[in-house]
Design a protein around this motif. Structure first.
Motif, short mmCIF file in Angstrom:
data_model
loop_
_atom_site.label_atom_id
_atom_site.label_comp_id
_atom_site.label_asym_id
_atom_site.label_seq_id
_atom_site.Cartn_x
_atom_site.Cartn_y
_atom_site.Cartn_z
N LEU A 138 28.66 -11.40 15.64
CA LEU A 138 28.57 -11.45 17.10
C LEU A 138 29.23 -10.23 17.73
CD1 LEU A 138 29.26 -15.24 17.76
CD2 LEU A 138 27.12 -14.02 18.19
N ARG A 139 30.36 -9.80 17.18
CA ARG A 139 31.01 -8.62 17.72
C ARG A 139 30.17 -7.36 17.50
NH1 ARG A 139 36.72 -10.72 15.26
NH2 ARG A 139 37.38 -11.98 17.07
N ALA A 140 29.48 -7.32 16.37
CA ALA A 140 28.58 -6.19 16.13
C ALA A 140 27.43 -6.20 17.14
CB ALA A 140 28.04 -6.25 14.69
N GLN A 141 26.92 -7.39 17.44
CA GLN A 141 25.86 -7.50 18.45
C GLN A 141 26.37 -7.11 19.83
OE1 GLN A 141 24.18 -11.45 18.26
NE2 GLN A 141 23.95 -11.36 16.02
N LEU A 142 27.61 -7.51 20.14
CA LEU A 142 28.19 -7.18 21.44
C LEU A 142 28.39 -5.68 21.58
CD1 LEU A 142 29.41 -8.12 24.13
CD2 LEU A 142 31.61 -8.39 22.94
N ALA A 143 28.87 -5.05 20.51
CA ALA A 143 29.07 -3.61 20.56
C ALA A 143 27.75 -2.88 20.78
CB ALA A 143 29.73 -3.13 19.26
N GLU A 144 26.70 -3.35 20.12
CA GLU A 144 25.39 -2.72 20.29
C GLU A 144 24.84 -2.95 21.70
OE1 GLU A 144 20.93 -2.81 18.20
OE2 GLU A 144 22.60 -4.02 17.41
N ALA A 145 25.08 -4.17 22.24
CA ALA A 145 24.54 -4.49 23.57
C ALA A 145 25.28 -3.76 24.68
CB ALA A 145 24.61 -6.00 23.80
N THR A 146 26.49 -3.28 24.40
CA THR A 146 27.28 -2.61 25.44
C THR A 146 27.42 -1.11 25.18
OG1 THR A 146 29.30 -3.24 24.25
CG2 THR A 146 28.56 -4.70 26.01
N GLY A 166 26.23 -4.67 30.03
CA GLY A 166 25.30 -5.27 29.08
C GLY A 166 24.44 -6.37 29.65
N GLY A 167 24.71 -6.78 30.87
CA GLY A 167 23.87 -7.79 31.52
C GLY A 167 24.03 -9.17 30.94
N GLU A 168 22.99 -9.99 31.13
CA GLU A 168 23.04 -11.39 30.71
C GLU A 168 23.09 -11.53 29.19
OE1 GLU A 168 19.74 -13.41 32.38
OE2 GLU A 168 20.43 -13.21 34.47
N GLU A 169 22.44 -10.62 28.49
CA GLU A 169 22.46 -10.69 27.04
C GLU A 169 23.87 -10.53 26.49
OE1 GLU A 169 20.66 -8.32 23.14
OE2 GLU A 169 20.10 -7.71 25.18
N ALA A 170 24.59 -9.55 26.98
CA ALA A 170 25.96 -9.34 26.53
C ALA A 170 26.86 -10.50 26.94
CB ALA A 170 26.51 -8.02 27.09
N GLN A 171 26.65 -11.06 28.13
CA GLN A 171 27.47 -12.16 28.58
C GLN A 171 27.25 -13.40 27.71
OE1 GLN A 171 29.91 -12.02 30.86
NE2 GLN A 171 30.38 -14.11 30.19
N ALA A 172 26.00 -13.62 27.30
CA ALA A 172 25.72 -14.75 26.41
C ALA A 172 26.45 -14.58 25.08
CB ALA A 172 24.22 -14.87 26.18
N ILE A 173 26.50 -13.35 24.58
CA ILE A 173 27.22 -13.09 23.32
C ILE A 173 28.71 -13.32 23.53
CG2 ILE A 173 27.80 -11.33 21.62
CD1 ILE A 173 25.09 -10.06 22.14
N ARG A 174 29.25 -12.89 24.68
CA ARG A 174 30.67 -13.11 24.96
C ARG A 174 31.00 -14.61 24.98
NH1 ARG A 174 29.46 -9.20 29.11
NH2 ARG A 174 30.14 -7.10 28.46
N ASP A 175 30.12 -15.40 25.57
CA ASP A 175 30.36 -16.85 25.63
C ASP A 175 30.38 -17.45 24.22
OD1 ASP A 175 30.43 -16.66 28.37
OD2 ASP A 175 28.32 -17.26 28.66
N LYS A 176 29.46 -17.00 23.36
CA LYS A 176 29.44 -17.49 21.98
C LYS A 176 30.72 -17.10 21.24
CE LYS A 176 24.39 -17.39 21.46
NZ LYS A 176 23.26 -16.79 20.70
N ILE A 177 31.15 -15.87 21.47
CA ILE A 177 32.37 -15.40 20.80
C ILE A 177 33.57 -16.22 21.24
CG2 ILE A 177 33.99 -13.47 20.68
CD1 ILE A 177 31.62 -11.58 20.67
N THR A 178 33.66 -16.51 22.54
CA THR A 178 34.78 -17.29 23.05
C THR A 178 34.85 -18.66 22.38
OG1 THR A 178 34.68 -16.18 25.19
CG2 THR A 178 35.81 -18.30 25.12
#
Length: 343
Positions: A138-146, A166-178
């Motif tokens: 997920l962190r790898a996906q977040l880094a790519e999305a931002t 990163g918009g909604e896509e990055a925010q969704a990843i942040r929620d999953k990470i949390t």
């Protein structure tokens, strides 16, 4: 409809968990066979005509649009329900991970640093490894999305992997990470304490005493109940008494996650006692004697493991045949020695 997806998830996870769920079925059938070996009375019968057809939910699911109960949101919710009851989905990508994997060693070092215990001293070490793997991805996906595509996220915190935006896509990843980080914090603190191991020992000792009385003199325990005589339960309880070795006593001792010779002894006993319980009624109908035979097998397994084979700790098993490795590995499911706990 949500049940259909849960059933599909169960079918997909069955190969990894087959031993864990097949063993209770084997126990039921073996116990029934033992009872019938002791009596030919028509009053004893076993229901064997289970439904022969199971709805083809996979074909039904494939014909539905990916919406409603088959949407990503509902599927994620169902997966989380399965994880909460211990059906954690397998890690993707590189297959199984052992204690020698650098990723697992890094997790183990972090737990030792923060809590002073090893990874395999936690209640659910496999889930910790899965959560850490999910967070890495997920962190790898977040880094790519931002906008931080070339960042190596290993050993970094979420904040260090987040380039902002990163918009909604990055925010969704942040929620999953949390959510994953919250679950991981709880699991990392769940240490398999010594008092819990003592509870399992006490459970084994109590089961030992009760099972002997059940196998030799069940009337002393249940004679005060009308159903004991009305339904001729004496034979059934006596048979259950010697099956206690495989159903309760040995599993209670294995739940302590022993290492080295004791683990090997309990593995041997776990394989040997059901054979005794199934084959012994052919030679004798004395349930007390069959109970003692299970005791002798278990004691002999301990003697063999500690006195004759004590040098073979949890280490090199390269000399063992493939079928024996498969059996020992199958026995490890549910005892805290799954993927990520130990090799």
């Amino acid at each position: 409809m949500k049940f259909l997806f849960l059933f599909r998830s169960w079918r997909q996870g069955l190969p990894r968990l087959k031993m864990k769920f097949i063993l209770p079925v084997i126990a039921t059938l073996s116990y029934s066979a033992s009872v019938r070996a002791f009596t030919a009375s028509p009053g004893f019968s076993v229901i064997t005509n289970f439904p022969s057809r199971i709805p083809n939910t996979r074909r039904f699911a494939e014909t539905e649009e990916k919406s409603g109960v088959f949407s990503d949101e509902v599927q994620q919710e169902a997966r989380e329900v399965l994880e909460k009851v211990g059906w954690a989905r397998p890690m993707e990508g590189e297959g199984e991970m052992t204690s020698e994997d650098p990723f697992v060693q890094q997790i183990n070092a972090g737990i030792q640093r923060d809590f002073g215990v090893d990874l395999d001293d936690l209640l659910n070490p496999a889930k910790v490894v899965n959560l850490e793997r999910d967070l890495y991805n997920l962190r790898a996906q977040l880094a790519e999305a931002t906008g931080m595509e070339d960042l190596e996220v290993g050993g970094l915190t979420t904040a260090e992997c987040d380039g902002g935006g990163g918009g909604e896509e990055a925010q969704a990843i942040r929620d999953k990470i949390t959510k994953k980080e919250t679950d991981l914090a709880i699991e990392r603190r769940a240490v398999f304490r010594d008092w819990l191991k003592n509870v399992f020992v006490g459970q084994a000792v109590i089961s030992l005493g009760i099972s002997y009385v059940m196998a030799t003199n069940p009337g002393s325990l249940f004679g005060g109940f009308d159903w004991f005589y009305s339904y001729n339960m004496d034979i059934s309880i006596q048979v259950l008494g010697y099956w206690f070795w495989w159903l309760f006593i040995i599993p209670s001792l294995r739940s302590r996650r022993p290492k080295g010779p004791e683990k090997k002894a309990l593995d041997i006993a776990f394989l040997g006692t059901p054979l005794i319980s199934i084959l012994a009624p052919v030679a004798t109908k004395d349930t007390g004697l069959i109970w003692l035979a299970n005791f002798v097998v278990t004691s002999g397994a301990y003697g063999y493991a500690f006195l004759l084979d004590s040098d073979d700790d949890d280490g090199d098993d390269s000399k063992q045949p493939g079928w024996l490795k498969f059996i020992y590995k199958s026995l490890d499911f549910g005892s805290g020695r799954e993927r990520g706990a130990r090799k």
